[in-house]
Design a protein around this motif. Structure first.
Motif, PDB file in Angstrom:
ATOM      1  N   SER A  79      -8.360   1.328   2.491  1.00  0.00           N
ATOM      2  CA  SER A  79      -7.778   0.335   2.481  1.00  0.00           C
ATOM      3  C   SER A  79      -9.036  -0.113   4.116  1.00  0.00           C
ATOM      4  CB  SER A  79      -6.126   0.242   3.267  1.00  0.00           C
ATOM      5  OG  SER A  79      -5.267   0.833   2.944  1.00  0.00           O
ATOM      6  N   ALA A 129      -0.833  -4.647  -3.084  1.00  0.00           N
ATOM      7  CA  ALA A 129      -2.290  -3.878  -2.500  1.00  0.00           C
ATOM      8  C   ALA A 129      -2.510  -3.550  -4.013  1.00  0.00           C
ATOM      9  CB  ALA A 129      -1.593  -2.173  -2.259  1.00  0.00           C
ATOM     10  N   THR A 167       0.055  -1.536   0.171  1.00  0.00           N
ATOM     11  CA  THR A 167       0.323  -0.254  -0.320  1.00  0.00           C
ATOM     12  C   THR A 167       0.608   1.290  -0.092  1.00  0.00           C
ATOM     13  OG1 THR A 167      -1.795  -1.456   1.571  1.00  0.00           O
ATOM     14  CG2 THR A 167      -2.254   1.444   1.144  1.00  0.00           C
ATOM     15  N   CYS A 224      -5.315  -1.844   0.409  1.00  0.00           N
ATOM     16  CA  CYS A 224      -4.314  -3.181   0.800  1.00  0.00           C
ATOM     17  C   CYS A 224      -5.930  -4.519   0.552  1.00  0.00           C
ATOM     18  CB  CYS A 224      -4.267  -3.405   2.085  1.00  0.00           C
ATOM     19  SG  CYS A 224      -5.566  -2.909   3.452  1.00  0.00           S
TER      20      CYS A 224
END
Length: 417
Positions: A217, A251, A110, A238
């Motif tokens: 995320s 990611a 990420t 992610c």
């Protein structure tokens, strides 16, 4: 859990009956058995940090090692691995992101994808010297923004946000303007689970001529996302939380089709080249989202999330979201009953429409409480200041699990005899 009074025992018995009824009526309850360890006595409140693996993933990995890797060897690249970051990206876009094909790629961590996209975004607005972000954004987002600002001689325009909430449309409107190159924000706040107004803030930025980069995320796989419909420019997220890709799973990055030829990411690598095997003297970016790639994609690490994407596709994100709302609402109901009398405060929105898939409960003793809970096989996480965060992954968490965990929290906070 052992209780010391008849009243407490009766209260616990009533809570158990309520949780049992909720599990009985849960249309997604049967899916819990598909996750490794879900039937154990351990209470898992950290699905928003690392999701449980699906049982079928062990078979998938075995087949991959024996047949694809061991059987096909280097031929695997020509047969499917070269395209896997785009194939899985399209699957992810369809199932969880509301993104048409050709806009999502899976690669890197990420942090790396965030850097690539943020650096590309500010380069696309060279006459604008500011990056707008909030003070309670996830640390990586803030650190990457600070690094990009140093590299490019830009100014960070900070928005002071309430840790129990997140970036609001009104706050964004007060700082976004003609100097703004890009707004960097999280769809769901990592601490409070506050759900930001993505379409509203995105439209506001566009009116000012700025781009927006959204961190998904803490929402992807838990909260419905409609990147195309919301007119989002860029997004990152992610896959090891609600997508159950495993520790260190790669990611993803999203670039809206309209920006693909405009944005040049800064980490040029052979896998992002228009013709990777030309091995030419200069770098010509791929015309599509493949340009976001740099080095060799993590083929092995992409395997587990494909099982979860297939499961989410079968269940449907609306049903996943309904279960998530049910779990977090029940957690707040129990916290009101068991924990608020012990001095605990809620640091997440009560309105389910403004709340993602986790709940944060605050008390001065929570750091020691979390440490004690781990010894009792109750696994939440701790976030300063004084926050116990419970992440309730919808398909692998039961209502009774929520009850058992919060009763343990109450037992640790309750004054001794």
């Amino acid at each position: 859990m052992t209780t010391s009074t008849g009243g407490a025992t009766g209260q616990s018995s009533g809570a158990a009956a309520r949780a049992e009824a909720l599990d009985h009526d849960d249309p997604l309850a049967a899916y819990r058995d598909r996750f490794v360890g879900a039937s154990s006595s351990l209470t898992y409140f950290d699905g928003n940090s690392l999701g449980r693996p699906l049982a079928v993933t062990a078979d998938r990995m075995g087949v991959f090692v024996e047949h694809e890797w061991g059987g096909r060897l280097i031929r695997g690249w020509d047969e499917q691995w070269m395209e896997l970051p785009l194939v899985v990206g399209d699957e992810l876009g369809l199932v969880c992101l509301g993104a048409a094909p050709g806009q999502v790629v899976v690669a890197d961590s990420t942090t790396v994808v965030l850097y690539k996209l943020l650096r590309a975004a500010v380069a696309a607005r060279p006459d604008r010297p500011e990056i707008v972000l909030d003070t309670d954004n996830f640390p990586t987002d803030r650190y990457v923004a600070e690094a990009v600002a140093r590299e490019c001689g830009l100014h960070l325009r900070w928005v002071e946000t309430d840790p129990a909430l997140g970036l609001t449309l009104e706050q964004a409107a007060s700082v976004v303007g003609p100097r703004t190159a890009v707004v960097l924000a999280s769809h769901v706040a990592y601490r409070s689970a506050y759900v930001a107004d993505v379409p509203g803030i995105t439209a506001l930025a566009h009116e000012a001529g700025a781009l927006v980069l959204w961190d998904l995320s803490h929402s992807v796989g838990s909260v419905p996302v409609e990147l195309d419909a919301w007119d989002v420019d860029l997004a990152v997220g992610c896959t090891y939380k609600y997508l159950n890709g495993g520790p260190g799973s790669p990611a993803f990055g999203y670039v809206a089709q309209r920006h693909l030829t405009e944005l040049d990411q800064p980490v040029s690598g052979w896998m992002g080249h228009a013709d990777p095997f030309a091995m030419g003297p200069g770098h010509t970016p791929d015309p599509g989202v493949r340009r976001l790639l740099s080095g060799t994609p993590p083929v092995l690490a992409m395997q587990p999330m494909r099982d979860m994407l297939a499961l989410v596709a079968a269940v449907g994100m609306p049903a996943v979201r309904a279960k998530s709302v049910g779990l977090t609402s029940y957690a707040i109901e129990l916290a009101d009953e068991l924990l608020l009398p012990l001095g605990v405060t809620l640091a997440s929105p009560r309105d389910a429409a403004q709340r993602g898939g986790h709940v944060t409960l605050v008390h001065p003793r929570m750091r020691e409480v979390v440490a004690a809970l781990w010894k009792r096989d109750v696994i939440p996480d701790y976030r300063d200041p004084g926050g116990l965060r419970i992440g309730l992954s919808p398909l692998s968490t039961s209502y009774d699990e929520v009850r058992r965990g919060l009763e343990e929290v109450a037992a640790l906070l309750r004054p001794g005899p």
